[in-house]
Enzyme design. Structure first.
Site, PDB file in Angstrom:
ATOM      1  N   CYS A  74       0.731  -1.175  -0.096  1.00  0.00           N
ATOM      2  CA  CYS A  74       0.019  -0.005   0.111  1.00  0.00           C
ATOM      3  C   CYS A  74       0.798   1.320   0.094  1.00  0.00           C
ATOM      4  O   CYS A  74       1.562   1.497   1.035  1.00  0.00           O
ATOM      5  CB  CYS A  74      -1.002  -0.081   1.302  1.00  0.00           C
ATOM      6  SG  CYS A  74      -1.580   1.425   2.043  1.00  0.00           S
ATOM      7  N   CYS A  85       0.396   3.706   2.821  1.00  0.00           N
ATOM      8  CA  CYS A  85       0.701   3.260   4.033  1.00  0.00           C
ATOM      9  C   CYS A  85       2.373   3.621   4.060  1.00  0.00           C
ATOM     10  O   CYS A  85       2.711   3.831   5.229  1.00  0.00           O
ATOM     11  CB  CYS A  85       0.630   2.012   4.170  1.00  0.00           C
ATOM     12  SG  CYS A  85      -1.074   1.321   4.231  1.00  0.00           S
TER      13      CYS A  85
END
Ligand SMILES: [Zn+2]
Length: 145
Positions: free
Chosen positions: A64, A67
């Site tokens: 991600c 993230c």
């Protein structure tokens, strides 16, 4: 109050006034606060969530992008937020039980949990200032003596 050691995951009982005096673990003698987010899995999470110290949990995954962007922001917040709370990271790829239990639908998602109870949640990679404001708003005060 009860807090869990980030090294050996044993529980320590500590007067709240000693929290900011760099307390050490009674079992392994290492520092109870390290100024860095703690990686937890399904198992180690249970011993930390069962203590009194609030946890700020970053649910993330290696694939991600947002993230990964958020990781240094979260890292920088750790020494500012300790010892009022512990910052922890949960990899949703590995700890799928936790992701399901807290119904994580998008990542990154931040949760504040105390004694297993969810106090607040926000989704998306917050900039540093917003993260600190959000924590200020939602973290419970330290217990009095
Ligand atoms: Zn320890």
């Amino acid at each position: 109050m009860l807090l869990t050691c980030p090294h050996c995951h044993r529980k320590n009982r500590l007067p709240p006034a000693r929290l900011d005096q760099q307390p050490h673990c009674g079992a392994c003698k290492q520092l109870l606060f390290t100024g860095t987010p703690l990686e937890l899995d399904d198992q180690s999470f249970a011993s930390h969530a069962g203590a009194d110290l609030p946890l700020v949990i970053d649910f993330w995954a290696p694939w991600c992008g947002p993230c990964r962007q958020f990781a240094p922001v979260f890292q920088q917040a750790a020494p500012l937020v300790e010892p009022r709370a512990r910052l922890v990271k949960v990899n949703t790829e590995q700890a799928q039980g936790l992701a399901a239990r807290f119904a994580i639908r998008s990542i990154p998602t931040l949760l504040i949990v105390q004694g297993g109870r969810e106090l607040a949640r926000v989704s998306g990679a917050l900039p540093g200032g917003e993260l600190l404001r959000w924590l200020q708003q939602h973290l419970p005060p330290l217990p009095a003596e």
